[in-house]
Structures are given as C-alpha cells and as structure tokens.
Design an enzyme around this catalytic site. Structure first.
Site, short mmCIF file in Angstrom:
data_model
loop_
_atom_site.label_atom_id
_atom_site.label_comp_id
_atom_site.label_asym_id
_atom_site.label_seq_id
_atom_site.Cartn_x
_atom_site.Cartn_y
_atom_site.Cartn_z
N ASP A 67 0.81 -1.23 0.00
CA ASP A 67 0.00 0.00 0.00
C ASP A 67 0.84 1.27 0.00
O ASP A 67 2.06 1.23 0.22
CB ASP A 67 -0.96 -0.01 1.21
N ASN A 136 -7.79 -2.98 13.77
CA ASN A 136 -9.15 -3.35 13.33
C ASN A 136 -9.13 -4.57 12.41
O ASN A 136 -10.14 -4.90 11.81
CB ASN A 136 -9.82 -2.16 12.62
N HIS A 138 -7.21 -4.93 9.72
CA HIS A 138 -6.94 -4.70 8.30
C HIS A 138 -5.64 -5.36 7.86
O HIS A 138 -4.72 -5.54 8.64
CB HIS A 138 -6.98 -3.20 7.95
N GLU A 143 -9.78 -1.86 4.89
CA GLU A 143 -10.54 -1.47 6.06
C GLU A 143 -11.85 -2.28 6.14
O GLU A 143 -12.20 -2.99 5.19
CB GLU A 143 -10.85 0.04 5.96
C1 GLP Z 1 -0.27 -0.08 8.54
C2 GLP Z 1 -0.08 -0.87 7.28
C3 GLP Z 1 -0.46 -2.31 7.50
C4 GLP Z 1 0.21 -2.86 8.75
C5 GLP Z 1 -0.19 -2.05 9.93
C6 GLP Z 1 0.41 -2.58 11.22
O1 GLP Z 1 -1.58 0.25 8.75
N1 GLP Z 1 -0.85 -0.35 6.21
O2 GLP Z 1 -0.05 -3.06 6.38
O3 GLP Z 1 -0.19 -4.19 8.95
O4 GLP Z 1 0.28 -0.73 9.68
O5 GLP Z 1 1.20 -1.65 11.84
P1 GLP Z 1 2.06 -1.87 13.14
O6 GLP Z 1 3.08 -2.91 12.81
O7 GLP Z 1 2.68 -0.52 13.34
O8 GLP Z 1 1.15 -2.28 14.22
#
Ligand code: GLP
Length: 305
Positions: A67, A136, A138, A143
């Site tokens: 992304d 959440n 994702h 989302e």
């Molecule tokens: C972002 C990314 C996700 C990832 C998430 C987890 O939202 N778009 O791909 O899984 O962060 O983040 P963290 O590792 O900081 O909890």
C-alpha cells in the site's frame, strides 16, 4: 492456516526473517510482497544483517508493497516508499527499479491501481507476501467491509487506523485520509502469506482473525481461506487464542519448522531409556554415598536389564 507461537518478539521476528531467507535461497527470483508498520522494522533489520553477514542475495528478486498513502510523494518522510527505502531497499542489493509501491500521486488513481495489478500479474504473481495486522484487523489498508475478492484500489482510512498510524507522522494532521492498497483478493492470490503480529495490543484482533467467524468487517479473517498462510506470533499476541497448546504442538512436530527448533540435547535420542537411566544414576549416586570406600552397589533396574 497455521499458527506458530514463539516465546518473544525477537524469536518471532527471527522466524519470519528466517523463512524469507530460506525461500529466497531456494528461489533467487522470488517475487516478494512487503508490508510496512512498526512490527516490520525489525524484520527488515534482520534481512539487512543477513545480507551483510551471510551474503543473502536480493539481486534477482522483485518486491511489491501492499500500500501507499494517497497524496504523499515518495520522498515524503511519512510515505511508505520512504519507509521501504530507508528500512530495507537502500541497504541490500535489490535493484531499485524492481521495487514497486503504488504511486499515491498519480493523476488517475483508478488507472494506477489497474496498472499495479497488471504488473504483479506480468511478474508471475507474488510468491511470498509478508503481512502485519491493524488493530481493526486490516491487511494493507483493507478497512472494514473490504470485499474478499477486492483488487488494488483506493480506500478511505477508518478512525481506528487513523489513530493507530497518525502517531507515526511527524505532523499527525498531515496524515492522508486515503490510501491505495492491494485488495483482499490480491492478497489471497499470493502463493504464501506470512503474517507477523507481536505484543499484547494485538492479542484481541489476532484471536478474532484466527479463531473468529469469517467476516468482511475484519479483513484478516479472509486468510482462513488461504491454503498456505502462517501467522507467526509472540506469546503476548497469542495470549487470547484458545488453541494455543495445539499451535505449540504444530511448531514441535511440523517438519517445515525442524531447522528453526532448538537442537535436542545430545542425550535425548531415547527419552524413555534416558529418563530411566538418569533416575537410576541418581539413585545409585545417592546410595553409593553411604557405602564405604566408594564401592558401587550392583544395579537393580528393570529398565536396563
Ligand atoms: C499499517 C499498514 C499495514 C500494517 C499495519 C500494522 O496500517 N498499512 O499493512 O499491517 O500498519 O502496523 P504496526 O506494525 O505498526 O502495528
């Protein structure tokens, strides 16, 4: 789906990096799917170290990220392109033109998304997709209510995601409201998925993703349909799973994980006999203490006869 639980963050991260390294050594032209976020930072640090110390070679592989934020240029400190370059790409021997992220600045975002899908297909699809999980549930930025057959597209970020990720922005008010993300369907098409989650704050969503009912409200539950998906967790992230004992058993017994298990102690080749032997050794030692001149009492042990 398979769940592997490791004792702590370091061990879970080592395992993820180890699997990536093993797959890359087996197929130097691997097409990698990559993720960002706090959890992934230490995976990339380990891969960089393996590149430097063990010559792990990224020169033949291609990478597609999940992304990118809409509206951030690649040189913006909070863009995912910047994250990837600085955590990983610029520290290994991957060819920068072979690293792909959606372009969040494209004039026509719809065409950008369709082109991203086309490029993945032209490269033969993603072999190994690394995933984190949002609070959440994702995957990427899929989302709540993302369709399970969705492809790369623009999504509006949810309030939970905004709260979670705004903390990473130098100026949280500059965090975009939208992102381009591979779809749930794009992720399900990857040959193998490896999801890493660590820490207690992920325990509730991990339990829902792994053992809860499948629902588009939680994109990660779609992974229950994936034929080759492994969740790698530390004890804290696994703490709310009902099947923990079974998942530990999988790690101990599934041949794939053999080289990642601690080597068995040298005398553990025959547990039954050795346990018996140890007990009788201890008994003899204790009883010999009372014998004069260290004379050894004859062994009476049916286990050994
Ligand atoms: C972002 C990314 C996700 C990832 C998430 C987890 O939202 N778009 O791909 O899984 O962060 O983040 P963290 O590792 O900081 O909890």
């Amino acid at each position: 789906m398979e769940v592997i639980i490791r004792p702590n963050v370091d061990a879970a991260t080592d395992l993820v990096a180890g699997v990536i390294a093993r797959e890359l050594r087996a197929n130097p032209r691997l097409v990698l799917g990559l993720a960002t976020g706090r959890t992934m930072g230490s995976v990339y640090a380990r891969l960089v170290r393996m590149h430097r110390e063990e010559n792990l070679d990224f020169s033949g592989c291609r990478a597609f990220n999940l992304d990118e934020y809409v509206g951030l240029p690649g040189d913006h400190r909070d863009s995912y392109r910047h994250y990837m370059n600085h955590h990983f790409f610029l520290h290994v021997n991957i060819d920068l033109p072979n690293t792909h992220l959606p372009n969040g600045l494209a004039d026509d975002l719809g065409t950008e998304c369709a082109n991203y899908e086309r490029l993945i297909a032209q490269c033969g699809g993603i072999d190994l997709q690394l995933l984190g999980i949002g609070l959440n549930g994702h995957l990427g930025f899929n989302e709540p209510l993302s369709a399970f057959n969705s492809r790369t597209r623009v999504k509006v970020l949810s309030p939970v995601t905004r709260d979670q990720n705004a903390l990473l922005f130098q100026n949280p008010e500059q965090m975009p409201n939208r992102a381009i993300t591979m779809g749930v369907g794009t992720i399900l098409d990857c040959r193998r998925c490896l999801l890493l989650a660590t820490g207690e704050d992920k325990a509730a969503i991990v339990a829902k993703a792994v053992e809860g009912p499948v629902t588009s409200m939680i994109s990660a539950t779609a992974l229950q349909f994936h034929p080759e998906c492994t969740f790698i967790l530390d004890e804290a992230a696994a703490s709310r799973l009902k099947g923990r004992d079974y998942y530990h058993w999988i790690f101990e017994n599934q041949p794939e994980w053999k080289s990642f298990r601690a080597p068995a102690p040298a005398d553990a080749t025959n547990g039954f006999r050795n346990r018996g032997q140890r007990r009788s050794d201890a008994r003899n030692k204790a009883s010999n203490r009372s014998l004069p001149n260290n004379r050894v009492r004859p062994v009476k042990n049916s286990l050994l006869s």
